[in-house]
Write an enzyme that holds these catalytic residues in place. Structure first.
Site, mmCIF file in Angstrom:
data_model
loop_
_atom_site.group_PDB
_atom_site.id
_atom_site.type_symbol
_atom_site.label_atom_id
_atom_site.label_comp_id
_atom_site.label_asym_id
_atom_site.label_seq_id
_atom_site.Cartn_x
_atom_site.Cartn_y
_atom_site.Cartn_z
ATOM 1 N N HIS A 149 0.797 -1.237 0.000
ATOM 2 C CA HIS A 149 0.000 0.000 0.000
ATOM 3 C C HIS A 149 0.826 1.282 0.000
ATOM 4 C CE1 HIS A 149 -3.202 -2.826 1.208
ATOM 5 N NE2 HIS A 149 -4.086 -1.902 0.921
ATOM 6 N N GLY A 199 -0.813 -2.732 -5.470
ATOM 7 C CA GLY A 199 -1.908 -3.688 -5.311
ATOM 8 C C GLY A 199 -3.256 -3.033 -5.090
ATOM 9 N N HIS A 200 -3.265 -1.897 -4.428
ATOM 10 C CA HIS A 200 -4.519 -1.162 -4.205
ATOM 11 C C HIS A 200 -4.485 0.105 -5.050
ATOM 12 C CE1 HIS A 200 -8.053 0.564 -2.528
ATOM 13 N NE2 HIS A 200 -8.084 -0.179 -1.438
ATOM 14 N N HIS A 261 -11.794 -6.846 -5.723
ATOM 15 C CA HIS A 261 -12.011 -5.930 -4.596
ATOM 16 C C HIS A 261 -12.713 -4.670 -5.097
ATOM 17 C CE1 HIS A 261 -10.786 -3.023 -1.443
ATOM 18 N NE2 HIS A 261 -10.692 -4.076 -0.652
ATOM 19 N N GLU A 313 -13.753 -8.515 0.073
ATOM 20 C CA GLU A 313 -14.477 -7.236 -0.091
ATOM 21 C C GLU A 313 -14.774 -7.012 -1.563
ATOM 22 O OE1 GLU A 313 -11.565 -4.613 1.930
ATOM 23 O OE2 GLU A 313 -12.910 -4.688 3.648
ATOM 24 N N GLU A 329 -19.584 -2.050 1.000
ATOM 25 C CA GLU A 329 -18.708 -1.259 1.855
ATOM 26 C C GLU A 329 -18.960 0.234 1.633
ATOM 27 O OE1 GLU A 329 -14.552 -2.254 1.461
ATOM 28 O OE2 GLU A 329 -13.944 -0.414 2.477
ATOM 29 N N CYS A 331 -16.951 2.616 1.740
ATOM 30 C CA CYS A 331 -15.922 3.175 0.849
ATOM 31 C C CYS A 331 -16.211 2.882 -0.617
ATOM 32 C CB CYS A 331 -14.549 2.617 1.198
ATOM 33 S SG CYS A 331 -13.916 3.229 2.762
ATOM 34 N N CYS A 411 -11.128 2.556 7.122
ATOM 35 C CA CYS A 411 -11.114 3.395 5.922
ATOM 36 C C CYS A 411 -12.406 4.192 5.766
ATOM 37 C CB CYS A 411 -10.904 2.517 4.695
ATOM 38 S SG CYS A 411 -11.843 0.986 4.721
ATOM 39 N N CYS A 412 -13.508 3.693 6.315
ATOM 40 C CA CYS A 412 -14.802 4.308 6.012
ATOM 41 C C CYS A 412 -15.040 5.659 6.686
ATOM 42 C CB CYS A 412 -15.934 3.336 6.343
ATOM 43 S SG CYS A 412 -15.849 1.832 5.340
#
Lengths: 645, 645
Positions: A149, A199-200, A261, A313, A329, A331, A411-412
């Protein structure tokens, strides 16, 4: 026709400012939402409670101190939080920047400055910024692109800096820090350098916007490289994972749907739209529009929620939309708005603000509790058992229908915060012809020569009255979005008779100062049926009211009646407060001859006596304490008379 | 009445030998299943292909070499596999031991001996055996009870040793190794020593049986301690996990249902039954029976599969039984049989072998492919899209309807292998009154003075002919299980007229040599409806035929027709080969006015022309290549005529 305009990005306080666009957003301060309305209340709670709440938790958990440890050279073995905890500080900074742009506040300004200083101290000499890799005792930088990340974190740093630059502080220290980080990334990952992606996804959308905001075309080029590199299997796949998880299975321009995801897929797509728009890559844009349509038509919940699976997710297969295990989610709702907004700016198509409205009212508004200090992470459409207890500590996923103050992967809350703080930027847009009202809320508009007063109690009431105070010299068309669900809407201009307004755009041409435009959207509750390929809710019906999905909460049922043992006749429900009243019928249980819940006898409709119940807005779920809940209720199937011919 | 008998465990080749029981199992070699029948073929493939296949893979992946590295003192940083890979070798040893007990084979005997030697060399001086902890460069022993699996691994070692001891080799080196490991565990975790439990239950059921097999009451006492300690929150909870995952949330005797990770929950319950039975703990037994009934009534699939969630491989909430995302891990099927078998031995209740039959035919038989070299890990009841490719490497979970040769977490192949090798031990039982036939397969029985010949082509045909050749001096009642689904079964004894046999037990008293008993269970296909609280399949219907759940595969539909766009009239289907023929009706799509798959128009039944399709046994799913598949098909809802009164 595509409107070409020079980049005025730095001085225009919007989250997204493409170089070319069909429409562009209004400054975050250009639409002052009344504090009493649906969104105004939420913006106030966000400013007054949520921002401080997030800061408190990150301080308590040591996520802030991670920056100090890096700055002070240790001790780094005491680092706390996941590798992506840095991003939460940046998302909070972004929320604060928008909030300061919307409503200046010296105390918040001071807090913001202190935070930026702590972050800035941790930046390495070459621009790298991250507390989890690359320092003594830590794994080397970029040694785990799949799950580390690092670029994701710096992406959120850039987004915060864009918000700061565009809300009046282009020379802020945060902007300087972000530019150095972006320069570092371009050196490390540019053409001929390291061939990796993160990756994200997130750095793509961040670099594209930073390029626009800071006037650095090479940031956009770096975003383009990241978008093009993905989908070619470059990321090592962690155990029990697959390349689809981070969209590394198929190149973006070849995919037919969003997958893996959900948040990653949506952030990536948003960045890819930015790249496609600014490079004139029509093939890539067409691919993204196609993927969006497929995803919305087959992989999206009635609430606008995306991501069906708790596992990874992730998006599920087409039609895999279980109500009870809907992950949805928070997010992913935010990310879906980011994507839809970009597609709207480019195309001007009404389908995008339609989905944004649905997602705002039924995902983003659902997550935070009234106090702004507790949140849903997942937003299922069915909860069979009420959670037992309030949650007062760090929580995993706030399953069980109780909002939690903080999450292990938190994260939300900050994503909600940055969205609410910048919300007014998504409510209106302007194009060559004039102004476009996309989302309805009471307030004052002052932008691009337009001055309007909007009065409405939407979504409690469907009447919207717009009083035009001033218009620009150029285009004077006032365009209204008539929501896709609106049935029988009318528009009245000044003293003329009402005009039928069908879903889509309704244009009022040649508006002059003093013109009043009244939109009246009937908000009677309506039944909504799922496509029968969605197995999980087949035979069910939901009630919607205006933009709101309603739900049945166990707290509104008589004692002894379960939300899972009632059916409903598909008869139009009555309006009731901000929800609806409908008759439900107790459902007789199938009692099996076996121990298993499967029998040779088909389920029969009951002859129980119908009784009326109240459906409330889904976003208010569990505000009165933990309850069981459902959005879709089985349709009452009439018992066939075996004696009938 | 409870039959008390002295422990004859070591000399009786059964997996479970309680000190007191209503019934006890027959020796694994006492029922020689014909090689041509349903189970005989599978046992042969297991012996001829699966055992070698598993050994090959574990050798290739270095899981065997892990033992050599420990024995040779390194290099341990080259250890491969998950921390629980040792258990796979032990489960393979158990499978081999049962196979050798069933059908001696010098080559297999030699392979077994070599494997045991490699394992034995790795045992530490104090009896500890494990390749992942406690040696130079490794984390200390028992430093991660939550996820380290050390006791889980040694549990499977004990189960292998029990199988070896009871199949004629009580002095085998494996037994010696296992006893030393068990002694070590009792010292380390006994009363007054370390208060822990293992995150993955298994050691409980293993110690209880080892205590019986080796005549060591203190092993049972240690099992009792482990059962009692669980549910008190002693296990540190890993990130994003909860105590429920490893049943550490509620003490076993206080829980009302199985929950959390399905295999863990079922292994734990099996061990708890053993403890309760051997200590006379009626309260604990009552709790376990209650939990079993709740779980079967509300958390079990039509196939007998358990565990609804991919996330955490866990049970879901009551009624949370989605067909498409059914996890139904093969190992959970094996574990469910372990639990049901123990409850049967104690209670003599027919519900347990009923569930065992369902699970054997629809979970255990579904996992391995015809070749015995590929397996399903998860066993969903609905696959919307056919997998594209055969899988030839290590796989994650074999999602997509294609069996895989091996898995990252490869617990299922060896669990299937040990179950098939010991299968005949679950087919019959004896009690004070005589012999009980629980599962129907052709073969020869020679046990406890009984000699029978059983002829049948079950489940292809419902006729079972039992010829009694010899009976013991004592109880001479022959008891037959009439399956819960059997409608119109009859039993004919010698030349007497047929007698109606209702589901449950059918007793033939005073059997003498020469008696013939014919059971005829009609196997016409039948419709089965789910309890309407199971939202995910509400309005659907399945077809079963005898013990087999059937399914509709896309390969059996005309081109252009999707399994997800047909309905079925609830009319009794016709028998066809080993499956059924039924008429399905193409379902018209709902076409929405919005982009989302939700509309104001209720779904309407189609007027399309019905056509017949073939339903095949679910266990054969994807044997003809990757296909889409479903067990439940929506029931055709007649279109209401709006003009009708």
């Amino acid at each position: 026709m595509v409107l070409e305009h020079a980049s005025t990005a730095v001085t225009r306080a919007v989250p997204v400012a493409p170089v070319t666009a069909r429409a562009h957003g209004l400054d975050v301060a250009a639409f002052r939402v009344d504090a009493e309305g649906f969104w105004g209340r939420r913006q106030a709670v966000n400013a007054e409670a949520t921002l401080a709440h997030c800061l408190e938790w990150m301080d308590r958990l040591g996520w802030l101190a991670n920056f100090d440890r890096v700055a002070d050279g240790g001790p780094l073995d005491e680092r706390t939080g996941w590798v992506f905890s840095d991003s939460e500080i940046y998302k909070l900074l972004e929320a604060m920047a928008w909030e300061l742009g919307r409503a200046p506040d010296p105390a918040l300004e001071a807090t913001f400055g202190d935070l930026v200083d702590r972050v800035a101290r941790a930046q390495d000499d070459d621009g790298y910024l991250g507390t989890a890799f690359g320092h003594p005792g830590q794994a080397p930088r970029y040694s785990d692109l799949s799950m580390g990340h690092e670029l994701y974190n710096m992406g959120h740093l850039l987004q915060a800096a864009v918000a700061r630059a565009r809300t009046g502080a282009p020379d802020d220290r945060l902007v300087e820090v972000a530019r150095r980080a972006a320069d570092h990334i371009c050196r490390e990952f540019g053409a001929g350098a390291r061939e990796g992606v993160c990756g994200h996804a997130e750095i793509e959308v961040a670099l594209a916007e930073a390029g626009r905001a800071f006037g650095e075309r090479r940031y956009l080029e770096q975003a383009r490289l990241f978008v093009e590199r993905r989908g070619r299997g470059s990321l090592p796949v962690p155990p029990l994972q697959s390349p689809e998880y981070f969209q590394d299975d198929v190149p973006v321009r070849e995919a037919h749907t969003l997958r893996g995801h959900a948040v990653r897929a949506l952030y990536l797509s948003a960045g890819a739209v930015d790249v496609a728009v600014d490079t004139g890559d029509d093939e890539l844009l067409a691919a993204l529009e196609r993927q969006w349509r497929h995803t919305v038509a087959r992989r999206t919940y009635l609430t606008g929620g995306m991501g069906s699976r708790h596992q990874d997710e992730g998006f599920g297969d087409d039609w895999e939309l279980p109500a009870d295990r809907a992950y949805c989610e928070t997010c992913a709702g935010v990310a879906s708005i980011m994507l839809a907004w970009r597609l709207f700016l480019h195309t001007g198509d009404v389908v995008y603000p339609d989905l944004i409205e649905r997602t705002l009212f039924n995902v983003v508004a659902t997550s935070p509790g009234d106090d702004g200090r507790s949140f849903f992470y997942a937003n299922p459409l069915h909860q069979r058992e009420a959670g037992a207890l309030a949650i007062d500590g760090v929580n995993t996923r706030a399953e069980g229908g109780v909002r939690a103050p903080w999450f292990e992967v938190s994260c939300c809350p900050t994503n909600v915060a940055r969205t609410l703080a910048s919300l007014s930027a998504y409510a209106l847009a302007s194009d060559d012809e004039g102004l476009i009202v996309l989302q309805y809320a009471a307030g004052e508009v002052d932008a691009d020569g337009w001055r309007l007063r909007i009065d409405t109690r939407y979504p409690d009431d469907g009447r919207v009255r717009i009083t035009v105070r001033d218009v620009p010299v150029g285009g004077t068309r006032l365009r209204l979005r008539i929501p896709s669900w609106a049935d029988g809407a009318v528009v009245t201009v000044d003293d003329a008779g009402p005009l039928v307004a069908v879903p889509g755009w309704f244009d009022v041409d040649d508006v002059i100062p003093g013109t009043t435009v009244e939109l009246d959207v009937p908000l009677h509750p309506r039944l909504t049926f799922p496509d029968d390929r969605i197995d999980a809710v087949r035979g069910g019906v939901a009630i919607e009211r205006g933009p709101l999905v309603l739900c049945l909460e166990s707290i509104d049922l008589p004692a002894g009646v379960s939300i899972d043992e009632v059916s409903m006749s598909p008869v139009r429900p009555q309006s009731f407060a901000d929800g609806a009243r409908a008759e439900v019928i107790p459902r007789r249980r199938v009692s099996g001859s076996e121990t298993l819940p499967y029998t040779a006898t088909p389920p029969r409709a009951t002859s129980g006596r119908p009784f009326p119940v109240t459906f409330v807005p889904y976003h208010r779920w569990a505000e009165r304490g933990p309850t069981a809940m459902r959005v879709f209720v089985p349709v009452h199937v009439l018992e066939e008379d075996p004696a009938a011919p």
